[in-house]
Motif scaffolding. Structure first.
Motif, short mmCIF file in Angstrom:
data_model
loop_
_atom_site.label_atom_id
_atom_site.label_comp_id
_atom_site.label_asym_id
_atom_site.label_seq_id
_atom_site.Cartn_x
_atom_site.Cartn_y
_atom_site.Cartn_z
N ASP A 160 1.04 -1.24 -0.01
CA ASP A 160 -0.06 -0.07 -0.18
C ASP A 160 0.85 1.25 0.09
O ASP A 160 1.38 1.69 1.24
CB ASP A 160 -0.86 -0.05 1.30
CG ASP A 160 -1.98 1.08 1.42
OD1 ASP A 160 -2.00 1.80 0.32
OD2 ASP A 160 -2.48 1.31 2.34
N PRO A 161 1.26 1.91 -1.06
CA PRO A 161 2.17 2.69 -1.44
C PRO A 161 1.56 4.18 -0.73
O PRO A 161 2.29 5.22 -0.73
CB PRO A 161 2.30 2.99 -2.65
CG PRO A 161 1.20 2.48 -3.36
CD PRO A 161 0.55 1.41 -2.55
N ALA A 162 0.39 4.20 -0.48
CA ALA A 162 -0.38 5.38 0.31
C ALA A 162 -0.35 5.63 1.50
O ALA A 162 -1.09 6.60 2.16
CB ALA A 162 -1.88 5.68 -0.47
N VAL A 163 0.35 4.73 2.35
CA VAL A 163 0.41 5.14 3.77
C VAL A 163 1.79 5.87 4.01
O VAL A 163 2.80 5.43 3.58
CB VAL A 163 0.37 3.59 4.45
CG1 VAL A 163 0.63 3.91 6.04
CG2 VAL A 163 -0.82 2.86 4.01
N ALA A 164 1.64 6.91 4.99
CA ALA A 164 2.61 7.43 5.38
C ALA A 164 3.30 7.03 6.52
O ALA A 164 2.37 6.72 7.33
CB ALA A 164 1.94 9.26 5.57
N THR A 165 4.55 6.95 6.70
CA THR A 165 5.00 6.71 8.03
C THR A 165 5.09 7.89 8.72
O THR A 165 5.77 8.87 8.13
CB THR A 165 6.49 6.01 7.75
OG1 THR A 165 7.02 6.60 6.60
CG2 THR A 165 6.22 4.44 7.39
N THR A 166 4.53 8.01 9.86
CA THR A 166 4.27 9.25 10.69
C THR A 166 5.33 9.04 11.89
O THR A 166 4.88 7.74 12.68
CB THR A 166 3.18 9.54 10.92
OG1 THR A 166 2.21 8.58 11.31
CG2 THR A 166 2.32 10.02 9.38
N THR A 167 5.62 9.77 12.42
CA THR A 167 6.30 9.97 13.84
C THR A 167 5.77 11.11 14.53
O THR A 167 5.63 12.45 13.86
CB THR A 167 7.69 10.18 13.80
OG1 THR A 167 8.33 9.65 12.73
CG2 THR A 167 8.43 9.25 14.98
N ARG A 168 4.93 11.04 15.56
CA ARG A 168 4.45 12.10 16.35
C ARG A 168 5.55 13.21 16.72
O ARG A 168 6.58 12.74 17.17
CB ARG A 168 3.61 11.55 17.52
CG ARG A 168 2.17 11.69 17.18
CD ARG A 168 1.39 11.68 18.49
NE ARG A 168 0.66 10.48 18.56
CZ ARG A 168 0.18 10.03 19.84
NH1 ARG A 168 0.09 10.88 20.90
NH2 ARG A 168 -0.47 9.08 19.83
N LYS A 169 5.23 14.61 16.18
CA LYS A 169 6.17 15.50 16.54
C LYS A 169 6.46 15.68 18.06
O LYS A 169 7.68 15.93 18.49
CB LYS A 169 5.59 16.91 16.08
CG LYS A 169 5.77 17.12 14.49
CD LYS A 169 5.16 18.32 14.16
CE LYS A 169 4.92 18.23 12.67
NZ LYS A 169 3.81 19.37 12.24
#
Lengths: 318, 329
Positions: B176-185
Motif C-alpha cells: 500500500d504505497p499510500a500509507v505515510a510513515t508518521t512519527t509524532r512530533k
C-alpha cells in the motif's frame, strides 16, 4: 516532500486513542448486559481538527451511548465493536475477512450514496476486542477500513490556505459553516462571477462545477499528509462521479490551532488517472488494520488492574 | 489517612445524597447554594461566554433526572498545564483570601498580571529547565500502552504477556504505497529535549517538555447543592496521569484535603480527582455579601464564572478559561 513532480499522495494513518473509561464501560456492559453474547455493538468515536496531535481517533465511555454527541471541536466517527468471549476466538478470527466485511459496508454506503446524507459514514472504524475480566486485561485491535484504490497523484506543491490570494474570503466562508457540517463539505469558489465563495453540503454537489470546488474536510492530522479519512472521501467522490477520473481535484484539509485560526489548513491538488469500480465488491481489496506499538501487524493490550482490581483499589486508597 | 476518611465520608454522603430532596426554591442569596435550574442557567451563561466550555450528556445509564438529558454536566477539554505546582510554590508571595485559615482556607498562590502573564515567568522557566532531567525518567514514559498509564508505577507483578505471539504475518502482503510513515512530533521533541534544555530559553519557548493537558468537568452536587469541579489529566503523549502525578498540579495546601479522589456522578470508571464542594457555598455567600455591601448585586447566572475563579487557587497551573469579569463592588 512536495516538489513539482508527480508524487503519490500519502495519508497519515489513524492512531487509536482509548480512554480508560471506554474499558470500564465495556466491562460493565459485558458483565451486566451482554454476558455470554458476543454480538457486535455499534459504537462511535471522535476526532478533532483543533490543534491536532498525530492523527488520533478517540474512544471513551460516550462511544457506547445510543446518541453520540461528539465533544466540542470534534467530529463523530461511526464504529462497531466485536468483543469476543475467549482469547482463542480473538486470535483465531480471520482478520482479513472481518476487514473486508466491514469494508463492504463502507462500499455499500458509498455506492448507495447514503454518504451524501451522512458523510460521517466515511469515517468508519471497528474494534476487535477481548476483555479478560478476571485479569483486567483488554486486548484490542482497531481497524479503519479503506478500499485499496489506485493511488492519487499529487500535483504541485501542498499549499497553505493562508497563502491563497483572497484567503480572507475563504476564511470568512469557512467561518459561516455550522460546526456539525464541518466534517465533510464543499467550498465553492468561482473567480469569474465576482468572487463567489461559499460553502455547500456534499449532497448539493454538481459534477459540472468541479473546477470551482474545494473538497473540504476536517483534518485531524498534524502532518503534511492528510488524514486517512481523506482516502475514503476521495474514493467516494471518484465512485460517485466517474467523470472526475483524470481531473485535478482540490482537497482542503481544515485545521485549526488552539485559537481557532485556520491558517494551518492545507490544500492538496490530486489526480487519479485510472478508473476503479467499487461496485464489484469481490475484486476490491481493503487495508486499514492499525499497527501495534512496535509497528507490526498485531493487537494491543492494556492492563487496567490498578483502576479495576478491587484488591488494588483497596490498597491504593490507604 | 485523610483519604481513608474521605472515602468513608464519600460513601456515607452518597447515601445522604440519595435521600436529599432536590432543591426547589432558590436560596442562592441567603446561603450560596444552587437549584438544578440555576445550575443550568449558570452553565448556559458560561458556555455562551467561554466557548471552550460545553454541556455533556455523560453516560446514558447515569443520567440524573433533575437535570436536562443533554445538560448533565459541563466540560472543557485539553486545557494546557505548562508547569508543576511545586515549581511555583514559595516562589511568589501568598495572599490569604480568607481570614479564618484552618484546613480549608483558600490560599491564593498565584497572581496574574493584567495581561494574563505572571511576573515570575522567568524564574519558573529556569526551574523548569533544571528539572527536565528528572521528568524524563517517568516510569511509564515509553513502556506502557496508551490508556494503561492509570497505573504507571508497578507493573512488575504482572506476568509478562507475549504480544508478539499475536502478530499476524501475511497481512502485510498487500503493498500500500499510500500509507505515510508518521512519527509524532511530540515524541521527537521529547527525545531532542536534553539538547533543547541546553539551548537558549527562546528555543525552549512554547514546547516546554512537560506540557500536560487537563479535562475539567463541573457537575452539580445534589447533596451540597453547589457545582463541583473534577479534573483529569494527561501527559504530553496524551496518556492519563496517575493520581500522584495529578497531585503535582494541585496546590500543596489542598492536595488530599480539598482535592480528593471520588467516583464521578456521570462517568463510569476509575475515581477522579475532585475539588471537594463542602465549602463552596460558604465562600460563595461571602462573595455575595461583599458585593452587596459594596451596593452591587450578583446574578445567579454568574455563579460558575465566580466559582471558576475561586477554584483556581486549588489548581493554579491549569490554564482554563475564566476570562469573564465580574464586579466585586
Amino acid at each position: 516532500m512536495s516538489s513539482g513532480s508527480e508524487d503519490i499522495l500519502q495519508f497519515a494513518p489513524w492512531e487509536s486513542f482509548v480512554s480508560p473509561t471506554f474499558w470500564h464501560k465495556l466491562a460493565e456492559l459485558k458483565l451486566d448486559y451482554d454476558r455470554l453474547s458476543d454480538a457486535q455493538r455499534s459504537i462511535s468515536g471522535h476526532y478533532t481538527n483543533r490543534k491536532a496531535t498525530g492523527c488520533l481517533l478517540e474512544a471513551d465511555y460516550t462511544s457506547f451511548n445510543s446518541t453520540g454527541q461528539p465533544p466540542k471541536f470534534s467530529h463523530a466517527a461511526v464504529g462497531t465493536i466485536y468483543n469476543k468471549n475467549t482469547i482463542e476466538e480473538f486470535k483465531a478470527l480471520d482478520k482479513l475477512t472481518l476487514l473486508s466485511n466491514e469494508g463492504k459496508k463502507l462500499l455499500s454506503d458509498m455506492c448507495n450514496d447514503r454518504v451524501a446524507g451522512d458523510p460521517s459514514l466515511l469515517t468508519r472504524f471497528f474494534v476487535l476486542s477481548f476483555a479478560d475480566l478476571k485479569c483486567h486485561s483488554y486486548y484490542y485491535w482497531f481497524a479503519f477500513p479503506c478500499p485499496l484504490t489506485p493511488t492519487l497523484k499529487l500535483q504541485g506543491a501542498v499549499t497553505r490556505l493562508s497563502d491563497l490570494t483572497n484567503s480572507s474570503k475563504y476564511a470568512e466562508a469557512l467561518q459561516s459553516l455550522a460546526p456539525e457540517s464541518q466534517n465533510f463539505f464543499i467550498l465553492y469558489a468561482n473567480g469569474q462571477q465576482n468572487e463567489v465563495v461559499e460553502t455547500r453540503s456534499l449532497s448539493s454537489l454538481n459534477e459540472s462545477e468541479v473546477e470551482h470546488y474545494y473538497f473540504g474536510f476536517a483534518d485531524p492530522s498534524e502532518y503534511e499528509h492528510p488524514a486517512w479519512l481523506m482516502r475514503n472521501y476521495a474514493a467516494y467522490l471518484l465512485q460517485r462521479f466517474p467523470c472526475f477520473v483524470g481531473k485535478t481535484l482540490r482537497f482542503l484539509g481544515l485545521r485549526y490551532n488552539q485559537q481557532m485560526q485556520m491558517d494551518d489548513s492545507l490544500i492538496w491538488n490530486v489526480v487519479q488517472s485510472e478508473a476503479c469500480d467499487l461496485t464489484k465488491t469481490e475484486d476490491v481489496k481493503f487495508v486499514g488494520w492499525e499497527l501495534n506499538k512496535n509497528g507490526k501487524m498485531g493487537p494491543r493490550m492494556v492492563c487496567m488492574r490498578d483502576s479495576m482490581d478491587p484488591a488494588k483499589l483497596a490498597e491504593n486508597s490507604i | 489517612m485523610q483519604s481513608v476518611l474521605n472515602t468513608v465520608k464519600g460513601t456515607a454522603l452518597n447515601v445522604a445524597e440519595y435521600l436529599t430532596p432536590v432543591l426547589k426554591e432558590s436560596k442562592f442569596r441567603e446561603t450560596g447554594v444552587l437549584t438544578p435550574e440555576e445550575f443550568v442557567a449558570a452553565g448556559d451563561h458560561l458556555v455562551h461566554h467561554c466557548p471552550t466550555w460545553q454541556w455533556a450528556a455523560g453516560d446514558e445509564t447515569k443520567t440524573k433526572p433533575y437535570l436536562p438529558k443533554d445538560k448533565q454536566f459541563l466540560i472543557t477539554r485539553n486545557v494546557p498545564c505548562y508547569r508543576r505546582c511545586k515549581q511555583m510554590e514559595y516562589v511568589g508571595e501568598e495572599t490569604l483570601v480568607e481570614e479564618e485559615s484552618g484546613d480549608g482556607g483558600w490560599v491564593e498562590t498565584h497572581q496574574l498580571n493584567d495581561d494574563g502573564t505572571t511576573q515570575l515567568e522567568e524564574k519558573i522557566c529556569e526551574l523548569t529547565m533544571d528539572e527536565t532531567k528528572d521528568e524524563m525518567h517517568t516510569p511509564d514514559s515509553d513502556k506502557s500502552a496508551p490508556g494503561d498509564a492509570v497505573d504507571g508505577e508497578d507493573e512488575d507483578d504482572d506476568e509478562a504477556i507475549d504480544m508478539d505471539a499475536f502478530e499476524e504475518s501475511g497481512m502485510l502482503d498487500l503493498v500500500d504505497p499510500a500509507v505515510a510513515t508518521t512519527t509524532r512530533k511530540l515524541e521527537v521533541e521529547a527525545k531532542a529535549s536534553p539538547a533543547a534544555a541546553a539551548a537558549t530559553t527562546e528555543a525552549f519557548g512554547d514546547s516546554v517538555l512537560h506540557t500536560r493537558t487537563y479535562d475539567l468537568h463541573i457537575s452539580y452536587d445534589k447533596y451540597y447543592q453547589t457545582p463541583r469541579l473534577w479534573v483529569v489529566g494527561y501527559d504530553e503523549q496524551r496518556k492519563p496521569l496517575t493520581v500522584e502525578q495529578m497531585y503535582e498540579d494541585v496546590s500543596q495546601d489542598h492536595a488530599k484535603k480539598t482535592v480528593t479522589m471520588e467516583s464521578h456522578p456521570h462517568l463510569p470508571g476509575p475515581n477522579m480527582a475532585s475539588v471537594h464542594p463542602c465549602r463552596h457555598a460558604d465562600i460563595m455567600k461571602k462573595i455575595i455579601q461583599t458585593v452587596e455591601e459594596g451596593g452591587g448585586q450578583l446574578g445567579v447566572h454568574l455563579y460558575l464564572i465566580i466559582f471558576l475563579k475561586f477554584v483556581q487557587t486549588v489548581i493554579p497551573t491549569i490554564e482554563y478559561d475564566f476570562t469573564q469579569n465580574f464586579n466585586m463592588s
